[in-house]
Each structure stands twice: as structure tokens, then as C-alpha cells.
Design a protein around this motif. Sequence first.
Motif, PDB file in Angstrom:
ATOM      1  N   PHE A 188      85.676  47.018  55.198  1.00 20.05           N
ATOM      2  CA  PHE A 188      86.546  48.091  55.656  1.00 20.05           C
ATOM      3  C   PHE A 188      85.851  48.924  56.726  1.00 20.05           C
ATOM      4  O   PHE A 188      84.612  49.009  56.755  1.00 20.05           O
ATOM      5  N   HIS A 189      86.639  49.564  57.545  1.00 16.30           N
ATOM      6  CA  HIS A 189      86.102  50.540  58.485  1.00 16.30           C
ATOM      7  C   HIS A 189      85.542  51.721  57.696  1.00 16.30           C
ATOM      8  O   HIS A 189      86.082  52.071  56.632  1.00 16.30           O
ATOM      9  N   PRO A 190      84.477  52.343  58.154  1.00 17.69           N
ATOM     10  CA  PRO A 190      83.917  53.495  57.422  1.00 17.69           C
ATOM     11  C   PRO A 190      84.930  54.588  57.113  1.00 17.69           C
ATOM     12  O   PRO A 190      84.797  55.292  56.101  1.00 17.69           O
ATOM     13  N   SER A 191      85.956  54.726  57.933  1.00 18.27           N
ATOM     14  CA  SER A 191      86.956  55.764  57.687  1.00 18.27           C
ATOM     15  C   SER A 191      87.704  55.534  56.380  1.00 18.27           C
ATOM     16  O   SER A 191      88.121  56.489  55.712  1.00 18.27           O
ATOM     17  N   TRP A 192      87.900  54.271  56.016  1.00 17.88           N
ATOM     18  CA  TRP A 192      88.548  53.967  54.740  1.00 17.88           C
ATOM     19  C   TRP A 192      87.734  54.531  53.586  1.00 17.88           C
ATOM     20  O   TRP A 192      88.274  55.160  52.680  1.00 17.88           O
TER      21      TRP A 192
END
Length: 544
Positions: A88-92
Amino acid sequence: MAARTHTVTNQVPPLVEYDVFTADRALAEGVARHADPLLLDGIREELSGLGRSAGSAQVQEWAELANTHTPRLRTHDRFGNRVDEVEFHPSWHRLLGKGVAAGLTDAWTRPAGHLRRAAGFLIWSQAEAGNGCPLSMTHAAVPALRADPALAAAWEPLLTSRVYEQGLRPAGEKAGVLFGMGMTEKQGGSDVRANTTEATALAAEGEYTLTGHKWFCSAPMSDGFLVLAQAAGGLTCFLVPRVLPDGSRNAFALQRLKDKLGNRSNASGEVEFDGTWARRVGEEGRGVRTIIEMVAATRLDCVLGSAALMRQAVAQATHHSAHREAFGGRLIDKPLMRNVLADLALESEAATVLALRLAAAWDEGGPRERALLRLAVPAAKFWVTKRCTPVTAEALECLGGNGYVEESGMPRLLRESPVNSIWEGSGNVQSLDVLRALQREPEAVAAFLEEVGAARGADHRLDTAIKELLTELADLEGIEARARRVVERMALVLQGSLLVRHAPAEVADAFCASRLGRDWGSAFGTLPRGLHLAALVERARPEV
């Protein structure tokens, strides 16, 4: 030349840096109505903090990034070993961590826990809806696991933890875990009794191996899963951990991730079990009964999630209309636009009021409230989730061409809007569930009629609608073919009763005149004359 021709005017400022909780009058009033007065100040402070976070520019950026950079399946490492991980992207992870820290996986360990969590879930889902899936299932796993006290003792403190730890490790080494579920198989869909995944008992009591395929596994990056499989005694519920206590990976082959219409920040996948270790939850042959408490909790979250999407859509539409000028004035002051916005605001407030009433019933927990939930949850799940897509589409249209552009955020809301009507049982499944309760559970019928009857005599249109509903319920012959009609009327009468008792007079009057009095067209913006539309719109508009 460019400086002269590209001067920007009459563009709407972004709806950002605002408190999503306090800006929602229906939500704030509902929390105050249901909360213990001694707890109210603390609950408000908690929800307002979450609301400011949800409305912040930072969290809005995280949401955009998590939906732009979607999950990626990595089946093998570079040496050829299966790892079956989702990246996942770190924002997730930032979004999910905020949700866990806010207590959105725990309604079970503190006073007014369901009301607090429901309001928080409604707030946080407006920031980004995809992370609501693992938050919902982790919260909902608790009552299912309580069918086995030993399992509950081991897992419940981790499920209700405020700590989010990403990465696959043995659950005993983590301060908090997330749960998913795997019930659906390709040959059965909602008909889980048609499942073919086999469970073979091992020598140790309660231990099995599973063999089979799950067509939809929600949140496959989770630490554990509740699944259904066929044991010797029939369909049974099992707990499947991703990582075994010795640190080895359980047999959990992720075949692919689903390419979904919406909910794109969240992963859903197809999973193959082949000698997968599992622990039985509850008795053999009672899998549906064991997992039904989880399903009831996630169905309520479907109502909350749809109410959140509707609220955010209405917030964006009213905010845009208050700042955008056309044809010599603000859009919000134009009579026809005002009718559209007021109509959308009514739908949103009715959904919010109903969702909070159900959460409060869960907190109260007595026989009468549990009987009410038996009918009201599937009826609300049917109706509120069905209304989400048309509300979101109409709100998008209020922004015109700007709303059709990804940068507005409205397309993401629209793509997300159908998911809750499908997840945890489609409209037909909910309608048939209501019919079963009507035919077999008279205490549920009595509790529902007592709830709607609490407003009897306050509005003649509501009284008429209740009488018509009673006539429908008295004739059960051939009712399956008209089940949707019956369930729709049940949900509308329940919403009308709640609004008549608790909402401002202008809100209740407009709802009863349109939804119950049938002085309403087939499209939004067709509210009848004589209603206080400006007050409805102003009540729904967030102040920034």
C-alpha cells in the motif's frame, strides 16, 4: 497575454480545514440526544478532534494519494518463495492508523461505545471510505469470537487496541491486529450454505485444516480472518490467522486482487486455502448463527458508511452553491437550486438520525432494543444504502462540470456510493431477511411498531403511512414479490417517526410531506410548495 486571459474568478474555495463533526448539525444533535449527559462533554471533545483531522488538508491529501496509488499484490519474493503480501501507499497506513487510534475498531469496552464509534465512523468515512472496510470487520469480529471464550480472551484485547501495527507477524507479537472475512465463494455468492470449502478436523480439539477457494476475501492484508467452511457437522465458522504462532506463514495464497468500481484504496482478493490451519469458532454446523453477530455489526456500518458519503456529498454541494455565482446571484439563493439542495439535505439527515438510533439501541442492549435491531438493521441497510448513489450523483451535478472532474473529489464519492448496498448482502438479501423476521419473530415486529408508534398523532401524514404499512403487514400472501416495497415503507416510516420526534419542525414537515405524503417527484428538487427550504439548506451547509 496569459496574465490577462487567465485571471481566476468565481471559483469556489476548497472545503478544507473545518470540523466535520461540529459542522454537521444532525450528527452533533443526535450524539447529544443519545449520550449520557455526564459523558457528553468528553464525547464531543473526542469527536471534534477527529472531525478536525478529517477536515484537514493533510488528511484530504492522504485520501487522494491512497486512492491514486492503489494496492499492489506481490505473490512471490525475488527468490521464488510465496509471500502473498499486499503493498500500500504510505498514506493508506496513515489513514488506517488514525482510524484505529480513534477507537473505530472498538465499541465494546467503554460506555456509549457504539454511539461514540458510530459517530466517529461517520466522520472518518467522509475523509476516506476505503479504510472503513478493515476498521469495520475488526470491530465486528468481537461478538463472533465471543462464541468461544478462550479465543475471545486471546484476541479481543488486540482487536480493540488503539495501536495499528502494519506488517505480518504472529499476533502475540503485536500490540494490535486487524481482521477480515471470507464467506463468499464463486458458486454461491450470498448463498453461503452452497460453500464447498472443506474443513478437516485435526487431532487437537478445535483445530482443522481448510481446503477451498474464497471468491471475495475482504482486506486480505489483515492479521486474521473469520471464514465459513463445511465440516463434518455442516457449515462452520473458523478463525484463520495469516501468521502462525511459530512465525511461519499460514497457507493463504492470494490469487489476485479485484479491480473494483470504487473502494479502490482498499484491497479485496481471491484466496486459495490448501491445508490452511484454522481454529473452530462455535459449534460445528452453526457457522451462520456464529457469524451472524459480525454480519449485523457490519450491516450497521454499511448504513453509517452510506450516511457518511451522503453527508460529504451534501456538504460539498451546499458549500459550492454558497460560493458560486451564476445568472446574477449565488447558486444557493436560486429557488430551484435551493429545492435540490434541501431535498438532498433531507435524505442525508434522515439517514444520519436513523443510523445513530440503531447505534444507541446496540449500547442499551436490552431485549426490546435487540428485537428492534433485528428488523431495523436490515431495513435500514436496504434503504439507506440504496439512496446513497442517487444522492451522490445529484450532489455531483450541483457542481456542474467541475463536479465531474477528479480534482473535485466528487467522482470518488460517486464510485464509492454503490458498495454498501452490495457488501453484506444485496437489497434482495436484506428484504428476505426482513421477511423472515416478520414471519418468525413477533417480538421484533412488536418492538418496531412500538418505535414508530411513539410519534403517532404528531403528524397526520406519518399516521397515514403507519396505517398503510400495517395493512401491508397484515397480508403476507405473496409478500416475497413485494418485499422491497414493504421494506422501503418500513424504513421511511421509521425515519419519519424519528424526525418527527427529534428533528426541527421544518425538517420533519418536509420529510413527511415528500417521503410519506407523496407530494414529491421522481427526481431530487421536487419538494412541494410551502416548506421552509432555506432553513433546510442552511442547516446542512458546513460553516468554514
